[in-house]
Design a protein around this motif. Structure first.
Motif, short mmCIF file in Angstrom:
data_model
loop_
_atom_site.label_atom_id
_atom_site.label_comp_id
_atom_site.label_asym_id
_atom_site.label_seq_id
_atom_site.Cartn_x
_atom_site.Cartn_y
_atom_site.Cartn_z
N GLN A 3 -6.60 -4.66 0.42
CA GLN A 3 -8.02 -5.05 0.51
C GLN A 3 -8.62 -5.08 -0.89
OE1 GLN A 3 -9.21 -1.88 3.20
NE2 GLN A 3 -9.48 -3.29 4.90
N HIS A 38 1.24 6.02 7.83
CA HIS A 38 1.13 7.20 8.69
C HIS A 38 1.58 6.87 10.13
CE1 HIS A 38 -1.71 8.57 5.46
NE2 HIS A 38 -0.94 9.62 5.60
N SER A 48 -7.65 -0.09 1.73
CA SER A 48 -6.23 -0.13 1.39
C SER A 48 -6.06 -0.89 0.07
CB SER A 48 -5.46 -0.84 2.50
OG SER A 48 -5.83 -2.20 2.56
N GLN A 52 -10.24 -1.93 11.64
CA GLN A 52 -11.23 -2.97 11.89
C GLN A 52 -10.90 -4.24 11.12
OE1 GLN A 52 -15.14 -1.99 10.52
NE2 GLN A 52 -14.40 -0.63 8.94
N ASP A 53 -9.87 -4.19 10.28
CA ASP A 53 -9.52 -5.33 9.45
C ASP A 53 -8.39 -6.11 10.12
OD1 ASP A 53 -8.52 -7.05 7.52
OD2 ASP A 53 -8.85 -5.63 5.89
N ASN A 105 -13.66 -0.74 15.03
CA ASN A 105 -14.12 0.33 14.15
C ASN A 105 -13.77 1.68 14.79
OD1 ASN A 105 -15.91 2.23 12.73
ND2 ASN A 105 -16.89 0.40 11.95
N PHE A 106 -13.34 2.65 13.98
CA PHE A 106 -13.01 3.94 14.58
C PHE A 106 -14.25 4.69 15.07
CE2 PHE A 106 -12.29 5.34 9.91
CZ PHE A 106 -13.56 5.90 9.75
N MET A 117 -14.97 -4.64 5.46
CA MET A 117 -13.63 -4.31 5.97
C MET A 117 -13.37 -5.11 7.24
SD MET A 117 -13.14 -0.26 5.69
CE MET A 117 -13.75 0.66 4.32
N LEU A 161 -8.94 7.65 4.73
CA LEU A 161 -10.18 6.86 4.61
C LEU A 161 -10.18 5.85 3.46
CD1 LEU A 161 -12.48 9.86 5.46
CD2 LEU A 161 -12.03 7.88 6.92
N HIS A 180 0.86 -1.18 0.00
CA HIS A 180 0.00 0.00 0.00
C HIS A 180 0.90 1.23 0.00
CE1 HIS A 180 -3.58 2.42 0.94
NE2 HIS A 180 -2.72 3.18 1.60
N ALA A 210 -6.39 6.55 13.00
CA ALA A 210 -7.71 5.89 12.95
C ALA A 210 -7.75 4.79 11.89
CB ALA A 210 -8.79 6.93 12.67
N THR A 211 -6.83 4.84 10.94
CA THR A 211 -6.87 3.93 9.78
C THR A 211 -5.46 3.39 9.52
OG1 THR A 211 -6.62 5.91 8.41
CG2 THR A 211 -8.85 5.03 8.66
N LEU A 212 -5.08 2.41 10.31
CA LEU A 212 -3.71 1.87 10.30
C LEU A 212 -3.28 1.34 8.92
CD1 LEU A 212 -1.20 0.70 11.83
CD2 LEU A 212 -2.65 -1.26 12.40
N GLY A 213 -4.07 0.48 8.29
CA GLY A 213 -3.74 -0.09 6.98
C GLY A 213 -2.35 -0.70 6.97
N GLY A 214 -1.50 -0.25 6.03
CA GLY A 214 -0.12 -0.77 5.95
C GLY A 214 0.83 -0.05 6.89
C1 LIG Z 1 -6.46 3.77 3.00
S1 LIG Z 1 -6.16 2.57 4.19
C2 LIG Z 1 -5.01 3.34 5.29
C3 LIG Z 1 -3.59 3.26 4.84
C4 LIG Z 1 -2.57 3.74 5.85
N1 LIG Z 1 -2.72 5.15 6.17
C5 LIG Z 1 -1.16 3.48 5.36
O1 LIG Z 1 -0.38 4.41 5.30
O2 LIG Z 1 -0.85 2.33 5.03
C6 LIG Z 1 -7.62 2.58 5.17
C7 LIG Z 1 -7.61 1.55 6.30
O3 LIG Z 1 -8.59 1.98 7.24
C8 LIG Z 1 -9.38 0.91 7.65
N2 LIG Z 1 -10.70 1.46 7.96
C9 LIG Z 1 -11.55 2.10 7.12
N3 LIG Z 1 -12.67 2.47 7.78
C10 LIG Z 1 -12.50 2.08 9.07
C11 LIG Z 1 -13.31 2.19 10.25
N4 LIG Z 1 -14.53 2.73 10.22
N5 LIG Z 1 -12.80 1.71 11.40
C12 LIG Z 1 -11.57 1.14 11.45
N6 LIG Z 1 -10.78 0.98 10.37
C13 LIG Z 1 -11.23 1.45 9.20
C14 LIG Z 1 -9.40 -0.05 6.47
O4 LIG Z 1 -9.62 -1.37 6.94
C15 LIG Z 1 -8.01 0.15 5.87
O5 LIG Z 1 -7.09 -0.78 6.37
#
Ligand SMILES: C[S@@+](CC[C@H](N)C(=O)[O-])C[C@H]1O[C@@H](n2cnc3c(N)ncnc32)[C@H](O)[C@@H]1O
Length: 314
Positions: free
Chosen positions: A110, A36, A107, A54-55, A81-82, A130, A104, A6, A29-33
């Motif tokens: 996903q 940030h 990723s 949440q994933d 979930n955030f 998700m 938001l 990602h 709030a959105t850890l993903g890879g």
């Molecule tokens: C665009 S990715 C984030 C990428 C991250 N900033 C990075 O640098 O790798 C969005 C992530 O947020 C998570 N996500 C989206 N909506 C969410 C929610 N309501 N609660 C928790 N996690 C959420 C998704 O599962 C996904 O892993």
């Protein structure tokens, strides 16, 4: 765990927006890879970061990827979930924060992992959750929601002008047999759109897939709930950075930030605005921050990205 490909959008801009204090309490709030999160951690000394996703795939990946920060006691991973922000932080003994970043949407892993069922480009069972433990999936939305509900989400979350035609085509198809896969759905949508309209604006199923994904994950509801809590949790001087990828999300953030930074209705003719009537928040940039040309060249996902930042004044 293996690769998690990602490429983070607006990495430096979103983190710079937080104006990090090395001893502060921060939330991703959105850890993903972990892009940030990793950048925030570099700037923390005695501070702490709570990173939500949440994933379970993102959480498992970062248990290894950001393992050293967890071991040092600087990072806590939160699989939820955030929209549960306030309660999940309270459970950790945290009632105020110095900053929070939202990046938001989904990723790349996903989206690219065919079996998650997010993409009309890979054939897979209809899913789009998700959170893998959530009961509602795209299968139920497509096969069980009424014609009216389908029209509503296609219009509202997809801004799809052929919402009625598509909802009607879904209804017809599922009367014969349940719609099982992304490809079946993509073909039904494509056939429902008049041929002339199919030639413009990307893949004909793009808007419908976006709409169903937003509905399955209640993305706008979760964002509104979470931002309200985040505004309340911010300490004076604390900041929120939000990166959005589509107009509905951006409109919601813009409106909520505008409300938070506007003066209340005051009696006309006041010579000076009393200090306690001044807004509690200010916008850091009047216009959203957009990716640079260089970022756009190397990261296709960056094209629709917009960053908005707000700060608590009092
Ligand atoms: C665009 S990715 C984030 C990428 C991250 N900033 C990075 O640098 O790798 C969005 C992530 O947020 C998570 N996500 C989206 N909506 C969410 C929610 N309501 N609660 C928790 N996690 C959420 C998704 O599962 C996904 O892993």
């Amino acid at each position: 765990m293996a690769e998690f490909n990602h490429v983070t959008v607006l990495l430096h801009e979103a983190v710079a927006g937080l104006a990090i204090q090395p001893a502060g309490v921060y939330v991703d709030a959105t850890l993903g890879g972990g892009g940030h999160s990793g950048e925030i951690l570099k700037q923390l000394t005695s501070g702490h970061l709570y990173s939500f996703d949440q994933d379970e795939t993102a959480i498992h990946y970062n248990q290894a990827n950001l393992g050293p920060a967890i071991e040092e006691g600087k990072l806590t991973l939160m699989q939820t979930n955030f929209r549960n922000l306030k309660q999940a932080l309270a459970d950790q003994g945290v009632t105020a924060i110095d900053g929070i970043v939202y990046d938001l949407g989904v990723s790349s892993p996903q989206f690219d992992d065919a079996k998650r069922g997010f993409s009309y480009q890979h054939d897979a069972p209809l899913d789009m959750r998700m959170n893998q433990d959530q009961p509602l999936s795209a299968y139920q939305v497509v096969n069980e929601w009424s014609y009216q509900e389908l029209v509503r989400i296609l219009y509202r979350y997809g801004e799809e002008k052929f919402a009625k035609q598509i909802a009607r085509a879904i209804e017809r198809a599922r009367q014969k047999q349940p719609i099982q896969t992304t490809m079946e759905l993509a073909n039904i949508v494509k056939e429902a759109i008049p041929a002339a309209a199919r030639r413009h604006g990307g893949h004909p199923a793009k808007k419908s897939f976006q709409a169903i994904r937003i509905a399955v994950n209640d993305e706008l509801g979760a964002l509104e709930d979470s931002l309200e809590q985040a505004l309340a949790l911010l300490k004076v001087g604390g900041r929120i950075s939000v990166i959005t990828f589509q107009s509905l999300e951006d409109r919601l953030v813009k409106t909520m930030f505008k409300e938070a930074t506007s003066l209340p209705d005051l009696p006309p003719g006041l010579p000076v605005i009393p200090a306690d009537a001044q807004p509690d928040f200010k916008l850091i940039n009047k216009k959203p921050v957009l990716p640079t040309e260089d970022e756009l060249k190397v990261n296709h996902r960056a094209h629709s990205a917009k960053l908005r930042v707000i700060e608590r004044l009092k």
